[in-house]
Design a protein around this motif. Sequence first.
Motif, short mmCIF file in Angstrom:
data_model
loop_
_atom_site.label_atom_id
_atom_site.label_comp_id
_atom_site.label_asym_id
_atom_site.label_seq_id
_atom_site.Cartn_x
_atom_site.Cartn_y
_atom_site.Cartn_z
N ARG A 60 0.74 -1.27 0.04
CA ARG A 60 -0.09 -0.11 0.02
C ARG A 60 0.75 1.28 -0.03
O ARG A 60 0.70 1.87 0.85
CB ARG A 60 -1.01 0.27 1.19
N ARG A 61 1.80 1.46 -1.01
CA ARG A 61 2.64 2.36 -1.17
C ARG A 61 2.37 3.33 -2.36
O ARG A 61 1.80 2.61 -3.32
CB ARG A 61 4.17 1.89 -0.97
N THR A 62 2.96 4.29 -2.31
CA THR A 62 3.09 5.09 -3.82
C THR A 62 4.54 5.29 -4.08
O THR A 62 5.56 5.62 -3.49
CB THR A 62 2.48 6.60 -3.82
N PHE A 63 4.73 4.87 -5.32
CA PHE A 63 6.47 4.86 -5.69
C PHE A 63 6.51 5.71 -6.80
O PHE A 63 5.84 6.03 -7.78
CB PHE A 63 6.41 3.50 -6.59
N VAL A 64 7.85 6.57 -6.55
CA VAL A 64 8.09 7.58 -7.55
C VAL A 64 9.65 7.29 -7.92
O VAL A 64 10.53 7.53 -7.34
CB VAL A 64 7.98 9.11 -6.75
N PRO A 65 9.51 7.15 -9.24
CA PRO A 65 10.69 6.66 -9.98
C PRO A 65 11.48 7.99 -10.24
O PRO A 65 10.94 8.78 -11.02
CB PRO A 65 10.44 5.98 -11.18
N LEU A 66 12.70 8.20 -10.05
CA LEU A 66 13.49 9.21 -10.53
C LEU A 66 14.87 8.87 -11.11
O LEU A 66 15.36 7.57 -10.55
CB LEU A 66 13.92 10.08 -9.07
N VAL A 67 15.19 9.59 -11.77
CA VAL A 67 16.70 9.40 -12.61
C VAL A 67 17.42 10.82 -12.33
O VAL A 67 16.82 11.99 -12.80
CB VAL A 67 16.82 9.10 -13.81
N VAL A 68 18.80 10.85 -11.76
CA VAL A 68 19.32 12.13 -11.37
C VAL A 68 20.70 11.70 -12.27
O VAL A 68 21.36 10.87 -12.21
CB VAL A 68 19.74 12.24 -9.94
N ARG A 69 21.04 12.60 -13.07
CA ARG A 69 22.21 12.71 -13.86
C ARG A 69 23.31 13.20 -13.13
O ARG A 69 23.48 14.12 -12.44
CB ARG A 69 22.15 13.68 -15.04
N ASP A 70 24.42 12.38 -13.11
CA ASP A 70 25.72 12.73 -12.46
C ASP A 70 25.56 12.73 -11.11
O ASP A 70 26.26 13.55 -10.19
CB ASP A 70 26.53 14.03 -12.93
N ALA A 128 15.38 11.84 -18.34
CA ALA A 128 17.01 12.03 -18.09
C ALA A 128 17.76 12.39 -19.30
O ALA A 128 18.62 13.27 -19.36
CB ALA A 128 17.48 11.18 -16.98
N ASP A 129 17.48 11.38 -20.32
CA ASP A 129 18.12 11.52 -21.41
C ASP A 129 17.80 12.60 -22.35
O ASP A 129 19.00 13.27 -22.85
CB ASP A 129 18.06 10.20 -22.32
N ALA A 130 16.65 13.06 -22.33
CA ALA A 130 16.32 14.19 -23.09
C ALA A 130 16.85 15.53 -22.58
O ALA A 130 17.29 16.53 -23.15
CB ALA A 130 14.91 14.25 -23.03
N VAL A 131 16.90 15.55 -20.99
CA VAL A 131 17.35 16.63 -20.34
C VAL A 131 18.96 16.82 -20.69
O VAL A 131 19.49 17.77 -20.88
CB VAL A 131 17.31 16.33 -18.90
N ALA A 132 19.70 15.68 -20.86
CA ALA A 132 21.01 15.44 -21.03
C ALA A 132 21.44 16.24 -22.58
O ALA A 132 22.38 16.59 -22.93
CB ALA A 132 21.68 14.08 -20.90
N ASP A 133 20.32 16.12 -23.38
CA ASP A 133 20.59 16.64 -24.90
C ASP A 133 20.05 17.99 -24.96
O ASP A 133 20.25 18.68 -25.85
CB ASP A 133 19.64 15.83 -25.60
N SER A 134 19.63 18.63 -23.85
CA SER A 134 19.39 20.22 -23.91
C SER A 134 20.38 21.09 -24.06
O SER A 134 21.69 20.55 -23.28
CB SER A 134 18.57 20.48 -22.57
N ALA A 135 20.38 22.08 -24.73
CA ALA A 135 21.36 23.06 -24.84
C ALA A 135 21.70 23.73 -23.39
O ALA A 135 20.88 23.92 -22.52
CB ALA A 135 20.75 23.99 -25.94
N PRO A 136 22.85 23.98 -23.06
CA PRO A 136 23.17 24.76 -21.78
C PRO A 136 22.30 26.06 -21.74
O PRO A 136 22.24 26.16 -20.65
CB PRO A 136 24.57 24.93 -22.13
N ALA A 137 21.87 26.75 -22.66
CA ALA A 137 21.15 27.86 -22.44
C ALA A 137 19.65 27.76 -22.19
O ALA A 137 19.03 28.54 -21.65
CB ALA A 137 21.32 28.81 -23.82
N ARG A 138 19.32 26.46 -22.13
CA ARG A 138 17.93 26.15 -21.69
C ARG A 138 18.01 26.32 -20.16
O ARG A 138 18.43 25.36 -19.50
CB ARG A 138 17.33 24.97 -22.33
N GLU A 139 16.86 26.88 -19.64
CA GLU A 139 16.34 26.78 -18.46
C GLU A 139 15.46 25.66 -18.14
O GLU A 139 14.48 25.51 -18.70
CB GLU A 139 15.76 28.27 -17.92
N LEU A 140 15.75 24.94 -16.96
CA LEU A 140 14.76 23.74 -16.60
C LEU A 140 14.34 23.96 -15.28
O LEU A 140 15.26 24.29 -14.24
CB LEU A 140 15.67 22.31 -16.94
N PRO A 141 13.26 23.23 -14.96
CA PRO A 141 12.78 23.27 -13.42
C PRO A 141 13.76 22.17 -12.51
O PRO A 141 14.29 21.30 -13.29
CB PRO A 141 11.40 22.92 -13.49
#
Length: 532
Positions: A325-335, A413-426
């Motif tokens: 009876r849990r809620t699971f939150v999968p996360l991936v952290v680069r580096d 996470a893979d899509a974030v890794a492809d983002s240009a450095p200039a792009r702001e992400l939450p």
Amino acid sequence: MSATLEPLEPLESAEPALSVRQVLMLERVLAGEPEVVAGAGQLDRAVRWVHVAEAADVGVMLSGGEMVLTTGVLLAGDDGKQADYIQSLHRAEAAAVVLGLGRAFPSAPDVMRRAAERCGLPMVVLHRPFPFAELTEEVQARLVRRKFAAVSMSEAVRTALTGLITAGAPLQHLLDEIAHHSGCPVVVTNLAHRVLATAGERSAVDDVLRDWERIARQAWGHRPGRSGTGGGGAADGWIRAELGGRGERWGQIMLCGYRGDTATGRLLADRAAESLVLHRMLGGTSAHTWEEQSAQSLLTDLASGVVPARQLLPRARAAGLPVNRRTFVPLVVRDGDPAELDRVLRLLGLSGIAAELSDGATAVLLSLARDQEAAVLTANFAARLTRTVVAAADPRTSWDDVPAGLREAQHVADAVADSAPARELPPVVRLRDVHLRGLIRLLRDDPHVQSFAERELDGLLCGTDKDLLAVLRTYLATGRNKSRTAQLHHVSRPALYRRLEAIQGRLGVDLDDFEQAASVHIALLAHDAQQR
């Protein structure tokens, strides 16, 4: 109290001792028509030696574990001597006493029988004449052979494990070797009884892990190295040995349901413990690293989808992850550093596991109570991390949906890794935040997409001026902002215009045309995704 004995197949195992029951089932002994008249519940006592003795004070000549053979000629007619004889054997921790009937006693003497029953000493009478010399010769020979076989087995296990260690084999290979020799599931835990690693037949291991909480609670109620019971009618054979050194304990290894002799199981567990400690010392690892390996194995199997999630549920539960009876939150952290992520989990009081998967990506699986706010706790977790972005999948309320969630977080996470450095992400990025870049990541291995990217960018890819490709990437990522592009590349605007003209000439496109610019942008995203 008596017990009926049935013939047993010849004993050929490599156990270093025989039990009273096994001795009584030998063909030569059965010829003497043995009858257990007392202590029938203690027939599994180990027989270390066989000793023929008629003296009333025989106990002073024993060191424990002997099966004493006697005709009772010095005890006949004296009830006091008979009772003292049994007490003497009991104090000396004899394994059993065997009385040959006929010479001094026509039947089992009540005084000796009652005394043996009171102190739990197995007492056996032989109804037919029996040459004691044959029994001593038979048992001594078997004991010596078994002792030699046990020592040989111990050395064989030590040699095999040492060879694996010196070859740099991982922990799992050592445990597989131990499971091969023991013929039962092998479990390594930390001091909190959380499972770090397992080996053995998969179905048998799953059976152990499925009921691990109860097994651990009952098995750890016994002293280290002793045979415990799994409870619920399970047979003895839960044998454990401590892991540690220099006065510090950091784990345990358990043979779960070992079917051989307890002494052999202890010997095997000790050899296994020695090797695991040596593996840790030579590898420069720690018990914490084994915990990381356990988490990595579990999360990797979950994310790959090769093993059904339902089959991994016992492993997750035994590793200490709450799953009911849990809620699971999968996360991936680069580096991300797994040690830092574990520290943050503990700091926030969150249940979860973290482990590095591949390519610098660290997966985290949060296990939250149903009434906890998953979005808020995920944001709090991300806020505690420095210089990193957390990719998150939508919460899952079913364990079966966790693998898909982990893959979704990996994709983000893979899509974030492809983002240009200039792009702001939450701080916490979800699938809806990666837009077109996320779609391209999903389609990057499609041959049609690969062909499209090559066709659209051929004029730049076949050239040697890689700077033009970088300028194009920045220009499109900034929304075709020429001032910003010039600033990022440290060139003047006239110089940038010349480069943009060169790019358009090589590609045969007009970047001021929205559709053509969008086509080139998609091709560039696909190219970058394929390169990564």
